[in-house]
Design an enzyme around this catalytic site. Structure first.
Site: not given
Length: 214
Positions: A27, A78, A111, A136, A165
């Site tokens: 993904f 998450r 969205e 980074g 999703e």
């Protein structure tokens, strides 16, 4: 205004990429770069390797009612918060990645509907800033916008998201003061929402003073 004289200006020509190999493609993608770059001394570094998380760019939308000083936040699970957080359901602003040939504003409008069932118009949206989320280790660039809209008839507690999703997203309409208190209490722990709320803390009164556009 340019950079202060204390800052050294560099350019793309100050980086030489010898090789870039795809190490993982799912993904998301992980690329390994072999590169060198110009040093502050003017010399060049040696070639070295860096792995970069290539997740694509994204858009952040801050729905805010400047008249009532209310803000719409969403909450969703998450996976990236599982390792470090007691509660991996993050309180966030509406956000999403680009689909093919979409502009940032088109992403924001899409969205808003998918994640919070909000109908946003182009004229409601104002650009706030662009920033790199974590340069980074990832190339991701974020485009932040604010939508100054009437939230009077928007219900708090709406659950939305796309089934394909695996999205399960709940919205919260709260006063800006409450949202800033959540921030102060550590309930909000992700960069885009922290940045958006801090921007509102500085600019909310200015938005309220802006006359309506006829």
């Amino acid at each position: 205004m340019g950079l202060n004289n204390n800052f050294k200006q560099f350019y793309p020509r100050d980086v030489e990429i010898k090789a870039r190999d795809i190490k993982y493609q799912g993904f998301f993608r992980i690329d390994q770069y072999q590169l060198k770059h110009r040093l502050f001394s003017g010399n060049w570094s040696n070639f070295f390797y860096r792995e970069i998380f290539e997740r694509g760019d994204a858009v952040i939308l801050v729905p805010f009612d400047s008249k009532s000083q209310q803000v719409l936040l969403i909450q969703q699970f998450r996976a990236g918060a599982v390792r470090t957080e007691d509660n991996p359901w993050c309180i966030e602003f509406i956000a999403g990645m680009f689909e093919e040939n979409e502009s940032p504003i088109e992403v924001a409008i899409r969205e808003a509907q998918e994640e919070a069932e909000l109908d946003i118009k182009r004229e409601d949206i104002t650009h706030v800033m662009n920033y790199l989320s974590s340069p980074g280790g990832t190339s991701e660039k974020l485009y932040m916008y604010i939508a100054d809209i009437d939230l009077t008839n928007v219900k708090s507690g709406t659950v939305a998201g796309l089934d394909d999703e695996n999205e399960d997203i709940k919205s919260y309409k709260v006063s800006l003061d409450v949202a800033l208190q959540w921030l102060a209490d550590g309930k909000i722990n992700n960069a885009s929402t922290i940045i958006g709320l801090q921007w509102l803390a500085i600019n909310a009164n200015k938005l309220a003073e802006t006359p309506d556009q006829e």
